[in-house]
Design a protein around this motif. Structure first.
Motif, PDB file in Angstrom:
ATOM      1  N   PHE A 169       0.852  -1.189   0.000  1.00  0.00           N
ATOM      2  CA  PHE A 169       0.000   0.000   0.000  1.00  0.00           C
ATOM      3  C   PHE A 169       0.882   1.231   0.000  1.00  0.00           C
ATOM      4  O   PHE A 169       2.077   1.166   0.316  1.00  0.00           O
ATOM      5  N   HIS A 170       0.268   2.369  -0.344  1.00  0.00           N
ATOM      6  CA  HIS A 170       1.003   3.626  -0.408  1.00  0.00           C
ATOM      7  C   HIS A 170       0.144   4.729   0.211  1.00  0.00           C
ATOM      8  O   HIS A 170      -0.977   4.983  -0.246  1.00  0.00           O
ATOM      9  N   HIS A 171       0.654   5.387   1.250  1.00  0.00           N
ATOM     10  CA  HIS A 171      -0.033   6.536   1.830  1.00  0.00           C
ATOM     11  C   HIS A 171       0.205   7.758   0.948  1.00  0.00           C
ATOM     12  O   HIS A 171       1.316   7.972   0.441  1.00  0.00           O
ATOM     13  N   LEU A 172      -0.819   8.573   0.805  1.00  0.00           N
ATOM     14  CA  LEU A 172      -0.770   9.702  -0.126  1.00  0.00           C
ATOM     15  C   LEU A 172      -1.281  10.974   0.523  1.00  0.00           C
ATOM     16  O   LEU A 172      -2.157  10.929   1.399  1.00  0.00           O
ATOM     17  N   ASP A 173      -0.758  12.108   0.043  1.00  0.00           N
ATOM     18  CA  ASP A 173      -1.355  13.390   0.400  1.00  0.00           C
ATOM     19  C   ASP A 173      -2.380  13.763  -0.679  1.00  0.00           C
ATOM     20  O   ASP A 173      -2.659  12.969  -1.598  1.00  0.00           O
ATOM     21  N   ALA A 174      -2.945  14.971  -0.578  1.00  0.00           N
ATOM     22  CA  ALA A 174      -3.997  15.366  -1.509  1.00  0.00           C
ATOM     23  C   ALA A 174      -3.505  15.362  -2.956  1.00  0.00           C
ATOM     24  O   ALA A 174      -4.222  14.926  -3.872  1.00  0.00           O
ATOM     25  N   ALA A 175      -2.270  15.823  -3.168  1.00  0.00           N
ATOM     26  CA  ALA A 175      -1.737  15.851  -4.528  1.00  0.00           C
ATOM     27  C   ALA A 175      -1.547  14.437  -5.076  1.00  0.00           C
ATOM     28  O   ALA A 175      -1.852  14.163  -6.248  1.00  0.00           O
ATOM     29  N   GLY A 176      -1.078  13.532  -4.234  1.00  0.00           N
ATOM     30  CA  GLY A 176      -0.911  12.144  -4.663  1.00  0.00           C
ATOM     31  C   GLY A 176      -2.228  11.477  -4.988  1.00  0.00           C
ATOM     32  O   GLY A 176      -2.330  10.702  -5.953  1.00  0.00           O
ATOM     33  N   PRO A 186     -12.009  18.754  -1.502  1.00  0.00           N
ATOM     34  CA  PRO A 186     -10.827  19.112  -0.710  1.00  0.00           C
ATOM     35  C   PRO A 186     -10.883  18.656   0.738  1.00  0.00           C
ATOM     36  O   PRO A 186      -9.850  18.623   1.409  1.00  0.00           O
ATOM     37  N   ARG A 187     -12.056  18.262   1.221  1.00  0.00           N
ATOM     38  CA  ARG A 187     -12.157  17.787   2.605  1.00  0.00           C
ATOM     39  C   ARG A 187     -11.328  16.528   2.820  1.00  0.00           C
ATOM     40  O   ARG A 187     -10.980  16.180   3.951  1.00  0.00           O
ATOM     41  N   PHE A 188     -11.007  15.802   1.748  1.00  0.00           N
ATOM     42  CA  PHE A 188     -10.208  14.572   1.865  1.00  0.00           C
ATOM     43  C   PHE A 188      -8.740  14.931   1.685  1.00  0.00           C
ATOM     44  O   PHE A 188      -8.278  15.236   0.582  1.00  0.00           O
ATOM     45  N   THR A 189      -8.027  14.894   2.790  1.00  0.00           N
ATOM     46  CA  THR A 189      -6.647  15.379   2.827  1.00  0.00           C
ATOM     47  C   THR A 189      -5.604  14.269   2.774  1.00  0.00           C
ATOM     48  O   THR A 189      -4.436  14.527   2.488  1.00  0.00           O
ATOM     49  N   HIS A 190      -5.990  13.064   3.087  1.00  0.00           N
ATOM     50  CA  HIS A 190      -5.078  11.923   3.110  1.00  0.00           C
ATOM     51  C   HIS A 190      -5.751  10.731   2.431  1.00  0.00           C
ATOM     52  O   HIS A 190      -6.985  10.657   2.365  1.00  0.00           O
ATOM     53  N   GLY A 191      -4.926   9.815   1.974  1.00  0.00           N
ATOM     54  CA  GLY A 191      -5.459   8.617   1.341  1.00  0.00           C
ATOM     55  C   GLY A 191      -4.454   7.489   1.380  1.00  0.00           C
ATOM     56  O   GLY A 191      -3.266   7.693   1.655  1.00  0.00           O
TER      57      GLY A 191
END
Length: 416
Positions: A169-176, A186-191
């Motif tokens: 798995f890979h943790h991501l920020d909003a840009a990722g 934009p309310r979703f900041t992490h993924g």
């Protein structure tokens, strides 16, 4: 009252589990008939999210769900609800569910679930190739999204457990996240993205394709509602609602959410409950969806199928008899509009189906207490499609009196 000719095996249930088992048994040279109350792909196999969720090894019964449940239960349209008219009836199941959330039991269930997932993943592509359905497989991954750092950090223990089991798995920020799936609010900041999460083009069409393949291999599919099983010398008698009786050398009980009613007739008290799942399938141009997106804090997913964009999930513990509450579908669709601002919400088709669930989130796989001529294969909850290849392998081995490739003691129908 006539007794029909006896096949080697009768599989009760023409969903994805039953048909996968029937195909695997037929491949062992057994004569096989499938008997279903409605016909192929009429239940949860038609309306699920279409995912082979091999990374979803954590049981629903867990400390995390206990923390979320009180908040969810006060919202009648939230991710988890129990209709007031059903609350007393489901209380014994809920007590078992609560006990299954103990850390030691969660660890035990996770290990068992992982073994079944690994087997299912190993069996999947050979099974699809053998049934002519390999072209229906997609490998587009899954994106789990979080609203803020607090929700993301709360998920990390679960990802650590997956990491221990070798899941990528890979943790991501909003840009990722935007690179994988543009158009998130934009309310979703992490993924977190899991590339090993596969899907099928459409679960109903896939299950119907399995039915066609089974028939081509000489199998029979018949319609009839089974009301009782009777072990007899050399086989099993199957009683249907029209008063008919047929006989088989062996029976596989894979009737989904209705399985426990049939199991009772052979003295097997399996605490199966029904998670009623809801969805809305929108036209294919409703959104430019590039991967399945899971809104875990709200209990639903959005999936791209060949037949449309499906918005669905949530858990309503309401049994088999209450009428559908399609306000739940509407509530998820409203959230999806807010979470995916470009989503076009018009022209959708609503659906409700029954997921067969046991308190510890593991299926019932194994011989009946009354006789080894009856094999139980039900209770997969959200994971019927995912675990169908592994279940088919295990049940075919049991029918052949061959040791299965994994330890199935954790799935014993008698464990309760």
């Amino acid at each position: 009252m006539s007794v029909e000719p006896s096949p080697d095996v009768v599989v009760i249930g023409a969903g994805v589990i039953g048909l996968s088992v029937a195909i695997a048994a037929r491949a062992r040279g057994l004569s096989v008939a499938v008997l279903d109350r409605e016909g192929p792909s009429a239940g949860a196999s038609a309306g699920n999210a279409g995912a082979f969720a091999f990374t979803d090894i954590l049981p629903l019964a867990s400390p995390g769900i206990l923390r979320k449940a009180p908040k969810w239960l006060v919202d009648p349209l939230g991710p988890l609800t129990v209709p007031p008219s059903y609350a007393l009836r489901i209380a014994p199941w809920m007590v078992r569910f609560w006990r299954a959330c103990a850390p030691a039991r969660v660890a035990h269930s996770t290990a068992a679930q992982t073994a079944l997932m690994d087997l299912s993943k190993a069996e999947l592509e050979p099974f699809l190739a053998g049934t002519g359905t390999l072209a229906m497989l997609r490998k587009e991954g899954n994106l789990q999204v979080y609203e803020g750092e607090r929700e993301f950090k709360a998920s990390l223990a679960g990802w650590a457990a997956r990491e221990r089991h070798g899941i990528e798995f890979h943790h991501l920020d909003a840009a990722g996240m935007a690179e994988i799936q543009p158009g998130l609010a934009p309310r979703f900041t992490h993924g977190t993205f899991t590339p090993g999460w596969y899907s099928v083009t459409d679960p109903k069409l896939f299950t119907l394709a399995l039915a066609d393949h089974f028939r081509e291999q000489g199998g029979r599919i018949e319609q009839g509602e089974v009301t009782a099983l009777r072990p007899v010398e050399g086989g099993v008698e199957i009683v249907t609602a029209d008063g008919g009786v047929r006989r088989a050398g062996r029976v596989v009980l894979a009737a989904g959410a209705f399985s426990h009613r049939i199991a009772r007739t052979i003295g097997e008290a399996v605490p199966l409950e029904t998670e009623r799942g809801y969805n809305t399938t929108l036209p294919s141009d409703a959104f430019d969806l590039r991967t399945q997106v899971t809104f875990g804090g709200h209990g639903f997913v959005v999936t791209r199928l060949s037949t449309g964009i499906r918005v669905g999930g949530a858990v309503e513990l309401g049994g088999l008899d209450l009428p559908p509450n399609f306000r739940r579908s509407e509530a998820m669709l409203e959230k999806a509009r807010a979470f995916l601002p470009g989503l076009k919400p018009d022209g959708g088709t609503q659906w409700m189906g029954f997921r067969p669930s046991l308190p510890d989130s593991l299926p019932a796989l194994g011989y009946a207490r009354a006789t080894p001529r009856i094999v139980h294969a039900f209770g997969h909850g959200h994971l019927g499609l995912t675990q169908s290849p592994g279940t088919a392998r295990i049940v075919a081995d049991l029918l052949s009196m061959t040791p299965p490739p994994i330890d199935i003691s954790a799935f014993s129908p008698q464990r309760f």
